[in-house]
Write a protein that holds these residues in place. Structure first.
Motif, PDB file in Angstrom:
ATOM      1  N   PRO A 167      30.016  40.354  23.215  1.00  0.00           N
ATOM      2  CA  PRO A 167      31.412  40.991  23.271  1.00  0.00           C
ATOM      3  C   PRO A 167      32.399  40.874  24.672  1.00  0.00           C
ATOM      4  N   GLY A 168      32.080  40.057  25.381  1.00  0.00           N
ATOM      5  CA  GLY A 168      32.170  40.323  26.876  1.00  0.00           C
ATOM      6  C   GLY A 168      31.913  41.449  27.656  1.00  0.00           C
ATOM      7  N   ALA A 169      32.156  41.262  29.042  1.00  0.00           N
ATOM      8  CA  ALA A 169      31.639  42.306  29.874  1.00  0.00           C
ATOM      9  C   ALA A 169      33.072  42.909  30.388  1.00  0.00           C
ATOM     10  N   THR A 170      33.332  44.035  30.085  1.00  0.00           N
ATOM     11  CA  THR A 170      34.521  44.965  30.501  1.00  0.00           C
ATOM     12  C   THR A 170      34.139  45.740  31.859  1.00  0.00           C
ATOM     13  N   ALA A 171      35.320  45.737  32.624  1.00  0.00           N
ATOM     14  CA  ALA A 171      35.395  46.605  33.715  1.00  0.00           C
ATOM     15  C   ALA A 171      36.671  47.297  33.903  1.00  0.00           C
ATOM     16  N   VAL A 172      36.826  48.499  34.373  1.00  0.00           N
ATOM     17  CA  VAL A 172      37.984  49.221  34.391  1.00  0.00           C
ATOM     18  C   VAL A 172      38.484  49.623  35.970  1.00  0.00           C
ATOM     19  N   LEU A 173      39.534  48.937  36.101  1.00  0.00           N
ATOM     20  CA  LEU A 173      40.177  49.189  37.713  1.00  0.00           C
ATOM     21  C   LEU A 173      41.536  50.031  37.417  1.00  0.00           C
ATOM     22  N   GLY A 174      41.388  51.310  37.946  1.00  0.00           N
ATOM     23  CA  GLY A 174      42.548  52.138  37.797  1.00  0.00           C
ATOM     24  C   GLY A 174      42.732  52.182  36.234  1.00  0.00           C
ATOM     25  N   ASP A 175      44.102  51.820  35.787  1.00  0.00           N
ATOM     26  CA  ASP A 175      44.498  51.974  34.255  1.00  0.00           C
ATOM     27  C   ASP A 175      44.096  50.615  33.632  1.00  0.00           C
ATOM     28  N   LEU A 196      43.947  36.326  40.776  1.00  0.00           N
ATOM     29  CA  LEU A 196      44.262  37.057  41.647  1.00  0.00           C
ATOM     30  C   LEU A 196      45.821  36.976  42.041  1.00  0.00           C
ATOM     31  N   GLN A 197      46.332  35.876  41.573  1.00  0.00           N
ATOM     32  CA  GLN A 197      47.744  35.630  41.907  1.00  0.00           C
ATOM     33  C   GLN A 197      48.554  36.391  41.077  1.00  0.00           C
ATOM     34  N   GLY A 198      48.006  36.722  39.582  1.00  0.00           N
ATOM     35  CA  GLY A 198      48.924  37.636  38.884  1.00  0.00           C
ATOM     36  C   GLY A 198      48.467  38.936  38.937  1.00  0.00           C
ATOM     37  N   MET A 199      47.329  39.252  39.547  1.00  0.00           N
ATOM     38  CA  MET A 199      46.941  40.776  39.554  1.00  0.00           C
ATOM     39  C   MET A 199      46.183  40.785  40.934  1.00  0.00           C
ATOM     40  N   PRO A 200      46.699  41.012  42.247  1.00  0.00           N
ATOM     41  CA  PRO A 200      46.034  41.216  43.381  1.00  0.00           C
ATOM     42  C   PRO A 200      45.166  42.473  43.491  1.00  0.00           C
ATOM     43  N   ILE A 201      43.955  42.354  43.820  1.00  0.00           N
ATOM     44  CA  ILE A 201      42.970  43.297  44.019  1.00  0.00           C
ATOM     45  C   ILE A 201      42.625  43.626  45.373  1.00  0.00           C
ATOM     46  N   ALA A 202      42.742  45.188  45.868  1.00  0.00           N
ATOM     47  CA  ALA A 202      42.461  45.347  47.252  1.00  0.00           C
ATOM     48  C   ALA A 202      41.263  45.691  47.464  1.00  0.00           C
ATOM     49  N   VAL A 203      40.679  45.112  48.651  1.00  0.00           N
ATOM     50  CA  VAL A 203      39.338  45.743  49.282  1.00  0.00           C
ATOM     51  C   VAL A 203      39.387  47.197  49.267  1.00  0.00           C
ATOM     52  N   GLY A 204      38.296  47.942  48.903  1.00  0.00           N
ATOM     53  CA  GLY A 204      38.313  49.106  48.787  1.00  0.00           C
ATOM     54  C   GLY A 204      38.618  49.995  47.408  1.00  0.00           C
ATOM     55  N   ALA A 205      39.325  49.163  46.901  1.00  0.00           N
ATOM     56  CA  ALA A 205      39.444  49.559  45.327  1.00  0.00           C
ATOM     57  C   ALA A 205      38.102  49.910  44.707  1.00  0.00           C
ATOM     58  N   VAL A 206      38.274  50.753  43.586  1.00  0.00           N
ATOM     59  CA  VAL A 206      36.978  51.115  43.001  1.00  0.00           C
ATOM     60  C   VAL A 206      37.145  50.911  41.590  1.00  0.00           C
ATOM     61  N   PHE A 207      35.981  50.457  40.921  1.00  0.00           N
ATOM     62  CA  PHE A 207      35.780  49.993  39.492  1.00  0.00           C
ATOM     63  C   PHE A 207      35.571  51.467  39.097  1.00  0.00           C
ATOM     64  N   THR A 208      35.591  51.782  37.784  1.00  0.00           N
ATOM     65  CA  THR A 208      35.176  53.018  37.161  1.00  0.00           C
ATOM     66  C   THR A 208      33.790  52.819  36.701  1.00  0.00           C
ATOM     67  N   LEU A 209      32.750  53.555  36.863  1.00  0.00           N
ATOM     68  CA  LEU A 209      31.606  53.726  36.451  1.00  0.00           C
ATOM     69  C   LEU A 209      31.376  53.706  35.064  1.00  0.00           C
ATOM     70  N   ALA A 210      30.523  52.887  34.297  1.00  0.00           N
ATOM     71  CA  ALA A 210      30.228  53.120  32.805  1.00  0.00           C
ATOM     72  C   ALA A 210      29.761  54.326  32.599  1.00  0.00           C
ATOM     73  N   PRO A 211      30.291  55.069  31.568  1.00  0.00           N
ATOM     74  CA  PRO A 211      29.835  56.363  31.035  1.00  0.00           C
ATOM     75  C   PRO A 211      28.136  56.254  30.784  1.00  0.00           C
ATOM     76  N   ASP A 212      27.619  57.437  31.249  1.00  0.00           N
ATOM     77  CA  ASP A 212      26.173  57.320  30.904  1.00  0.00           C
ATOM     78  C   ASP A 212      25.766  57.413  29.292  1.00  0.00           C
TER      79      ASP A 212
END
Length: 319
Positions: free
Chosen positions: A239-247, A303-319
């Motif tokens: 299903p692909g692997a998903t990660a959440v950054l902000g919204d 990254l040209q379309g969606m810059p990501i900053a050092v220090g940003a935090v991806f949401t942890l997956a729910p338990d």
């Protein structure tokens, strides 16, 4: 030899194509009912059905094969079709329906399955995905005489295939499909001259490849980087692997384990080579990503379309 065939996706289509190319008579194909596909969700035939129709082969699409179940009328129609076809053998590859006893007993030579693993390891629905996820270095094809159990029947032919460190389910699937097509032709040619011999599966080494669920797609950054990297490859293309950054929810398609440490989910470095994220052990450099509705892109283009900053935090997956 008359060969009935039961299968649905591309893995099975490759085997059916090989059987037809080898000159076997295929009077009947069983495949799953047409499903909605594409943006318009138009009903579309399975790859196996499409190939069968190209060759003028009769196709049956029962929703069930249980004569005493909810769709018993479907099963009865399939029973009539199989009796009319009178196959010597039924070849099964990724069909998607359980075969009841009346189907297993109908052909003179029984039912023969093309399974994408070295049985008894990875019995079940998702052997390719689970082999990659577990870090196996080899898999293969087992041609198996089917019985009433879940991939428990006697082995007829077995051939191993290496799993590369870069293999995804998509790439490994294609190689296994080609191997399965070659081996099923070999098995039926041996069966025609009485040269096919049954070997019981070993009692040790049994494992089960449970069906992949969409809920497994969420990346848990608390896991080791090597584990997450394998899951990315195992879940490509589904299903692909998903990660959440902000919204924003991203799909992460390719990555490599690198040195690094920090709070799991934190972005440690960003460059044209990738986005490095801290994991429970080590770090993962994401090298191919995708936004919702967008294309899979190499990190630099993404990254040209969606810059990501050092220090940003991806949401942890729910338990």
């Amino acid at each position: 030899m008359k060969v009935a065939f039961a299968g649905t996706p591309e893995f099975a289509q490759v085997a059916l194509a090989q059987l037809l190319a080898a000159g076997f008579r295929v009077p009947l194909v069983l495949s799953q009912p047409d499903r909605p596909a594409g943006r318009g969700l138009k009903l579309s035939p399975s790859p196996v059905k499409a190939l069968a129709l190209e060759h003028g082969i009769t196709v049956a699409q029962p929703r069930s094969l249980r004569l005493d179940g909810k769709f018993s009328s479907d099963a009865e129609q399939a029973r009539v079709a199989l009796h009319t076809a009178a196959p010597d053998v039924l070849v099964v590859a990724a069909y998607g329906l359980i075969l009841p006893g009346w189907v297993l007993d109908l052909p003179r030579l029984g039912c023969i399955n093309i399974h994408g693993s070295l049985l008894p390891r990875w019995r079940g629905a998702a052997p390719i995905h689970r082999a990659i996820e577990a870090g196996d270095t080899q898999t293969g094809i087992t041609i198996m005489q089917m019985d009433a159990g879940l991939d428990t029947g006697d082995m007829l032919l077995v051939e191993a295939l290496g799993i590369a460190s870069t293999d995804s389910t998509a790439t490994l699937h294609d190689r296994l499909a080609a191997l399965g097509g070659r081996l099923i032709v070999e098995a039926l040619e041996l069966a025609a001259c009485g040269g096919l011999h049954r070997i019981p599966q070993p009692a040790h080494g049994v494992s089960y490849a449970h069906k992949v669920d969409k809920a497994e797609a969420a990346i848990d950054w608390r896991q080791p980087a090597s584990t997450i990297e394998r899951r990315l490859r195992a879940f490509d293309p589904f299903p692909g692997a998903t990660a959440v950054l902000g919204d924003t929810t991203l799909k992460c398609w390719r990555a490599r384990s690198v040195a690094g440490s920090g709070t799991p989910g934190m972005v440690l470095a960003v460059s044209g080579e990738g986005v490095t994220v801290a994991c429970g052990q080590g770090a993962l450099q994401l090298t191919e990503l995708q936004r919702a509705g967008g294309k899979r892109l190499a990190a630099q283009a993404f990254l040209q379309g969606m810059p990501i900053a050092v220090g940003a935090v991806f949401t942890l997956a729910p338990d």
